[in-house]
Design a protein around this motif. Structure first.
Motif, PDB file in Angstrom:
ATOM      1  N   ALA A   1      -2.092  21.294  15.547  1.00  0.00           N
ATOM      2  CA  ALA A   1      -3.364  20.747  16.019  1.00  0.00           C
ATOM      3  C   ALA A   1      -3.924  21.563  17.178  1.00  0.00           C
ATOM      4  CB  ALA A   1      -3.183  19.293  16.456  1.00  0.00           C
ATOM      5  N   VAL A   2      -5.237  21.774  17.139  1.00  0.00           N
ATOM      6  CA  VAL A   2      -5.947  22.456  18.223  1.00  0.00           C
ATOM      7  C   VAL A   2      -7.112  21.570  18.651  1.00  0.00           C
ATOM      8  CG1 VAL A   2      -5.307  24.784  17.466  1.00  0.00           C
ATOM      9  CG2 VAL A   2      -7.429  23.760  16.638  1.00  0.00           C
ATOM     10  N   PRO A   3      -7.506  21.653  19.925  1.00  0.00           N
ATOM     11  CA  PRO A   3      -8.621  20.828  20.393  1.00  0.00           C
ATOM     12  C   PRO A   3      -9.979  21.483  20.122  1.00  0.00           C
ATOM     13  CG  PRO A   3      -7.539  21.893  22.250  1.00  0.00           C
ATOM     14  CD  PRO A   3      -6.783  22.295  21.023  1.00  0.00           C
ATOM     15  N   LEU A   4     -10.922  20.666  19.674  1.00  0.00           N
ATOM     16  CA  LEU A   4     -12.289  21.092  19.423  1.00  0.00           C
ATOM     17  C   LEU A   4     -13.234  20.118  20.113  1.00  0.00           C
ATOM     18  CD1 LEU A   4     -12.122  21.663  15.549  1.00  0.00           C
ATOM     19  CD2 LEU A   4     -11.809  23.373  17.317  1.00  0.00           C
ATOM     20  N   ALA A   5     -14.423  20.592  20.420  1.00  0.00           N
ATOM     21  CA  ALA A   5     -15.449  19.730  21.011  1.00  0.00           C
ATOM     22  C   ALA A   5     -16.804  20.070  20.410  1.00  0.00           C
ATOM     23  CB  ALA A   5     -15.482  19.915  22.525  1.00  0.00           C
TER      24      ALA A   5
ATOM     25  N   ARG B   1     -13.752  25.536  19.531  1.00  0.00           N
ATOM     26  CA  ARG B   1     -12.384  25.415  20.034  1.00  0.00           C
ATOM     27  C   ARG B   1     -12.437  25.461  21.557  1.00  0.00           C
ATOM     28  NH1 ARG B   1      -6.991  28.237  17.684  1.00  0.00           N
ATOM     29  NH2 ARG B   1      -5.584  27.195  19.118  1.00  0.00           N
ATOM     30  N   ILE B   2     -11.656  24.583  22.191  1.00  0.00           N
ATOM     31  CA  ILE B   2     -11.595  24.552  23.649  1.00  0.00           C
ATOM     32  C   ILE B   2     -10.140  24.650  24.087  1.00  0.00           C
ATOM     33  CG2 ILE B   2     -13.726  23.222  23.911  1.00  0.00           C
ATOM     34  CD1 ILE B   2     -11.990  20.714  24.342  1.00  0.00           C
ATOM     35  N   ASP B   3      -9.939  24.997  25.342  1.00  0.00           N
ATOM     36  CA  ASP B   3      -8.589  25.042  25.889  1.00  0.00           C
ATOM     37  C   ASP B   3      -8.096  23.633  26.159  1.00  0.00           C
ATOM     38  OD1 ASP B   3      -8.464  27.832  25.884  1.00  0.00           O
ATOM     39  OD2 ASP B   3      -9.439  27.949  27.858  1.00  0.00           O
ATOM     40  N   ARG B   4      -6.833  23.467  26.089  1.00  0.00           N
ATOM     41  CA  ARG B   4      -6.199  22.172  26.347  1.00  0.00           C
ATOM     42  C   ARG B   4      -6.649  21.600  27.692  1.00  0.00           C
ATOM     43  NH1 ARG B   4      -1.395  19.369  25.554  1.00  0.00           N
ATOM     44  NH2 ARG B   4      -0.593  18.483  27.491  1.00  0.00           N
ATOM     45  N   GLU B   5      -6.787  22.457  28.682  1.00  0.00           N
ATOM     46  CA  GLU B   5      -7.159  22.029  30.031  1.00  0.00           C
ATOM     47  C   GLU B   5      -8.576  21.449  30.096  1.00  0.00           C
ATOM     48  OE1 GLU B   5      -6.004  25.269  29.358  1.00  0.00           O
ATOM     49  OE2 GLU B   5      -3.949  24.569  29.721  1.00  0.00           O
ATOM     50  N   GLU B   6      -9.397  21.739  29.089  1.00  0.00           N
ATOM     51  CA  GLU B   6     -10.761  21.220  29.046  1.00  0.00           C
ATOM     52  C   GLU B   6     -10.834  19.811  28.446  1.00  0.00           C
ATOM     53  OE1 GLU B   6     -13.851  24.243  27.859  1.00  0.00           O
ATOM     54  OE2 GLU B   6     -12.019  25.355  27.331  1.00  0.00           O
TER      55      GLU B   6
ATOM     56  N   TYR C   1     -14.766  14.877  20.433  1.00  0.00           N
ATOM     57  CA  TYR C   1     -13.610  15.767  20.371  1.00  0.00           C
ATOM     58  C   TYR C   1     -12.884  15.567  19.048  1.00  0.00           C
ATOM     59  CZ  TYR C   1     -14.327  16.197  25.389  1.00  0.00           C
ATOM     60  OH  TYR C   1     -14.874  16.439  26.623  1.00  0.00           O
ATOM     61  N   SER C   2     -12.150  16.594  18.625  1.00  0.00           N
ATOM     62  CA  SER C   2     -11.278  16.477  17.468  1.00  0.00           C
ATOM     63  C   SER C   2     -10.019  17.285  17.735  1.00  0.00           C
ATOM     64  CB  SER C   2     -11.973  17.001  16.209  1.00  0.00           C
ATOM     65  OG  SER C   2     -11.150  16.787  15.079  1.00  0.00           O
ATOM     66  N   LEU C   3      -8.891  16.731  17.327  1.00  0.00           N
ATOM     67  CA  LEU C   3      -7.590  17.395  17.449  1.00  0.00           C
ATOM     68  C   LEU C   3      -7.103  17.619  16.027  1.00  0.00           C
ATOM     69  CD1 LEU C   3      -6.211  14.976  20.201  1.00  0.00           C
ATOM     70  CD2 LEU C   3      -7.454  17.132  20.536  1.00  0.00           C
TER      71      LEU C   3
ATOM     72  N   ALA D   1      -7.969  13.746  30.083  1.00  0.00           N
ATOM     73  CA  ALA D   1      -6.525  13.482  30.227  1.00  0.00           C
ATOM     74  C   ALA D   1      -5.957  12.697  29.045  1.00  0.00           C
ATOM     75  CB  ALA D   1      -6.265  12.755  31.538  1.00  0.00           C
ATOM     76  N   LYS D   2      -6.671  11.683  28.585  1.00  0.00           N
ATOM     77  CA  LYS D   2      -6.186  10.862  27.471  1.00  0.00           C
ATOM     78  C   LYS D   2      -5.970  11.702  26.214  1.00  0.00           C
ATOM     79  CE  LYS D   2      -5.127   7.217  25.138  1.00  0.00           C
ATOM     80  NZ  LYS D   2      -3.811   6.648  25.259  1.00  0.00           N
ATOM     81  N   LEU D   3      -6.851  12.655  25.970  1.00  0.00           N
ATOM     82  CA  LEU D   3      -6.709  13.483  24.773  1.00  0.00           C
ATOM     83  C   LEU D   3      -5.656  14.568  24.924  1.00  0.00           C
ATOM     84  CD1 LEU D   3     -10.325  13.743  23.357  1.00  0.00           C
ATOM     85  CD2 LEU D   3      -8.460  12.236  22.673  1.00  0.00           C
ATOM     86  N   GLU D   4      -5.347  14.964  26.144  1.00  0.00           N
ATOM     87  CA  GLU D   4      -4.222  15.892  26.345  1.00  0.00           C
ATOM     88  C   GLU D   4      -2.931  15.221  25.868  1.00  0.00           C
ATOM     89  OE1 GLU D   4      -3.579  18.284  29.897  1.00  0.00           O
ATOM     90  OE2 GLU D   4      -5.624  17.769  30.533  1.00  0.00           O
ATOM     91  N   THR D   5      -2.761  13.964  26.253  1.00  0.00           N
ATOM     92  CA  THR D   5      -1.587  13.206  25.818  1.00  0.00           C
ATOM     93  C   THR D   5      -1.591  13.039  24.309  1.00  0.00           C
ATOM     94  OG1 THR D   5      -1.598  12.002  27.912  1.00  0.00           O
ATOM     95  CG2 THR D   5      -0.369  11.009  26.092  1.00  0.00           C
TER      96      THR D   5
END
Length: 192
Positions: A138-142, A113-118, A97-99, A121-125
């Protein structure tokens, strides 16, 4: 030009450049980093990190990618990322993952790009912390580690990379390389 694992004695160099580039140094450990080296002058030209979060589940985050000014646009960052993804795969991770606020850069290697919900839990925080701190966009990527793809143009640029303008490397080791402030005979950073 090559990319290798960082050494403990390079902590100061890493911390100086992380600070200068305003990158995230949370939970800093030099062993998490790789460094790109220009072998013609033994000059350090780029770096990056995989951060392994150990909570309910193990999660791997790609973070802290930096390339020195005169070396950008030559495939250095791409090869740092390739080495980090290989390390993650070697450690048993199927996904990295990358933020980041630079998603277009990572798109070219297969990151999606992925949704926050994907996110785990640790990376949501962690995403919240980054958005509240130094990376508000910042946006989440996988990326599935076996789906990494290196554009051939970046591979070719890396083969022929050279400094554009003033170099920022340190071919000669000084006390500063080892974290020693020679003026006060103390350590510059507390990494313990």
């Amino acid at each position: 030009m090559y990319v290798r694992n960082a050494r403990n004695r390079e902590e100061v160099w890493l911390l100086d450049h992380i600070e200068a580039m305003s990158l995230d140094a949370a939970a800093f450990r030099s062993r998490d980093y790789v460094i790109a080296i220009d072998e013609s002058g033994n000059e350090k030209v780029g770096f990056g990190r995989i951060r392994i979060h150990r909570a309910d589940e193990r999660v791997c985050e790609l973070t802290g990618i930096g390339v020195l000014e005169g070396w950008r646009g030559q495939g250095v960052g791409a090869h740092v990322i390739e080495r980090l993804v290989d390390r993650a795969s070697d450690e048993g991770f199927d996904t990295v993952y990358s933020l980041t606020d630079q998603p277009r850069y990572l798109d070219r290697f297969g990151f999606d790009r992925i949704d926050r919900e994907e996110l785990p839990a640790k990376l949501e925080t962690r995403l919240d912390e980054k958005r509240d701190g130094s990376v508000p966009d910042a946006v989440p990527l996988a990326l599935a580690t076996d789906a990494f793809s290196m554009p051939e143009t970046l591979r070719e640029r890396f083969k022929h990379a050279s400094s554009v303008g003033e170099g920022d490397g340190e071919p000669e080791e000084t006390p500063e390389n080892f974290g020693i402030d020679s003026e006060n005979a103390t350590y510059k950073y507390d990494t313990g």
